[in-house]
Structures are given as C-alpha cells and as structure tokens.
Design a protein around this motif. Structure first.
Motif, PDB file in Angstrom:
ATOM      1  N   LYS A  51       7.830 -10.149 -45.733  1.00  0.00           N
ATOM      2  CA  LYS A  51       9.088 -10.795 -46.102  1.00  0.00           C
ATOM      3  C   LYS A  51       9.392 -11.923 -45.112  1.00  0.00           C
ATOM      4  O   LYS A  51      10.176 -12.827 -45.415  1.00  0.00           O
ATOM      5  CB  LYS A  51      10.227  -9.783 -46.101  1.00  0.00           C
ATOM      6  N   ASN A  52       8.819 -11.818 -43.941  1.00  0.00           N
ATOM      7  CA  ASN A  52       8.952 -12.817 -42.877  1.00  0.00           C
ATOM      8  C   ASN A  52       7.758 -12.662 -41.947  1.00  0.00           C
ATOM      9  O   ASN A  52       6.790 -11.967 -42.280  1.00  0.00           O
ATOM     10  CB  ASN A  52      10.280 -12.648 -42.131  1.00  0.00           C
ATOM     11  N   ASP A  53       7.814 -13.295 -40.782  1.00  0.00           N
ATOM     12  CA  ASP A  53       6.681 -13.212 -39.843  1.00  0.00           C
ATOM     13  C   ASP A  53       6.920 -12.207 -38.730  1.00  0.00           C
ATOM     14  O   ASP A  53       6.247 -12.253 -37.694  1.00  0.00           O
ATOM     15  CB  ASP A  53       6.372 -14.582 -39.251  1.00  0.00           C
ATOM     16  N   ASP A  54       7.861 -11.258 -38.919  1.00  0.00           N
ATOM     17  CA  ASP A  54       8.149 -10.258 -37.889  1.00  0.00           C
ATOM     18  C   ASP A  54       6.989  -9.291 -37.712  1.00  0.00           C
ATOM     19  O   ASP A  54       6.389  -8.813 -38.692  1.00  0.00           O
ATOM     20  CB  ASP A  54       9.409  -9.464 -38.244  1.00  0.00           C
ATOM     21  N   CYS A  55       6.710  -8.978 -36.440  1.00  0.00           N
ATOM     22  CA  CYS A  55       5.731  -7.944 -36.074  1.00  0.00           C
ATOM     23  C   CYS A  55       6.483  -6.862 -35.317  1.00  0.00           C
ATOM     24  O   CYS A  55       7.211  -7.157 -34.372  1.00  0.00           O
ATOM     25  CB  CYS A  55       4.628  -8.538 -35.203  1.00  0.00           C
TER      26      CYS A  55
END
Length: 208
Positions: free
Chosen positions: A193-197
């Motif tokens: 949904k986003n680039d969060d890790c």
C-alpha cells in the motif's frame, strides 16, 4: 676621599637603624599550639615538617555504604517481573529480529522475529532427561516483542504462538520497539500500500 666615603656609609647605617629595629624577625619561629612536640633537628640543618594530626573523613569505597543521595537513585526490581521469574525457572533467553518488506503485515514481521530467535538453537535437555523430572511438557515460554506503537493493535497472536512447536506459552508481552522504515520501493503486485518496511524484535525466555 676614602675618609669621606666612610663617613657617608656610617651616617646611612645610623639613619636606617630605627627602621631595622621595628621590622619583625623573619627567622623567628611561629607560636605552636599547646601539646605540640617539636621534631628533632636534622643533622643537615634542615627543618623537618610534620603531618597534620587532623582526623580524616572516611572514604566510602565499593564495599562501603552509599550516600543517601546515591542510594535513593539506585534502580529497584519490578515486583511483577520478579514474581514472573519466581513462577518460572529461567534457563536461557533466545533473541531474534524479523522484517516485512512488502505487504505491511506486522504479524509476519513478528513471526519471523520469533523464528529467528529459536531457529539457531537446540534444546536436548528437555528430551534427554538432563533435568530430573522435567521434559518438553514442562517447558514454559515467555515471549516479549518490540513492535512499533502505531501498528501494535494489528498483531495476531495466534499466528505468533503457532511458531513454537512445544512448550507452554505463559505470557506474550508487547512493548514499544522495532521500527517502521522505507523499503525504497512500493510494489502493488506484492500487496504494498506504501513503501513501509516493518521491523520487530523478539526475546523468548525458556524455562520450566
């Protein structure tokens, strides 16, 4: 000429005599307190100095008592944690870290952290009878997870508990920890949904 110089010198010494008599004697010894014992004179003519007889304050060392100001700042053990340790005889602690780079699934990161903690360890003592009267059925586990606060409510504990093949899980504690960082890319085909890790830390306490 010589006679005249001698007369001038005698007049100068005579005029300075009153002032010399009024000056204190520089070599006059200072008064000593009552009961003071003078040290014996040195053969070399030098005067010896004695140490002061004042009572020294005791120095508090490692074995001494701490000052009240320091004793008040000493950390105290958590009563709740101490009670948990007494309920379980702790043998060792396993630690691991887990990541979820795509999909933003915090439970997946927690599962990987727990697997990382236990995957490089073997516990034969519970199966070979190394501890009298204790086997894998008496094994107890306490799990502690460091999870970023914004996503702690998304954890699925049943998936986390399924990681451990045996042992009774007596507690699963979640504290602020881990990290949310950028993976550098967002791939929708992988569920991003986003680039969060997401990153999770795990500590597994093993005992009986």
């Amino acid at each position: 000429m010589i006679t005249h110089q001698i007369q001038i010198r005698q007049q100068t010494m005579a005029s300075a005599a009153p002032y010399a008599s009024s000056l204190p004697c520089l070599t006059k010894p200072r008064p000593r307190p009552p009961g003071f014992i003078s040290p014996p004179a040195s053969r070399s003519g030098l005067h010896l100095r004695t140490r002061s007889t004042k009572t020294r304050r005791p120095i508090v060392g490692a074995a001494g008592a701490l000052p009240s100001s320091m004793a008040a700042t000493q950390p105290t053990r958590d009563v709740k944690q101490e009670g948990a340790e007494e309920a379980m005889k702790l043998l060792f602690v396993e630690m691991g870290v887990g990541y979820d780079q795509h999909g933003q699934d915090i439970t997946a990161a927690a599962v990987r952290a727990c697997k990382d903690a236990i995957s490089s360890n073997s516990i034969p003592a519970f199966r070979r009878g190394s501890i009298p009267g204790v086997n894998s059925e008496q094994m107890k586990l306490q799990i502690k997870l460091g999870v970023p606060r914004p996503v702690q409510h998304l954890l699925e504990f049943q998936r986390i508990k399924a990681v451990f093949p045996y042992g009774e899980i007596t507690s699963c504690e979640v504290v602020d920890g881990g990290m949310i960082c950028s993976s550098g890319t967002c791939i929708e085909a992988m569920g991003d949904k986003n680039d969060d890790c997401y990153i999770v830390n795990a500590a597994v306490y093993v005992g009986y």
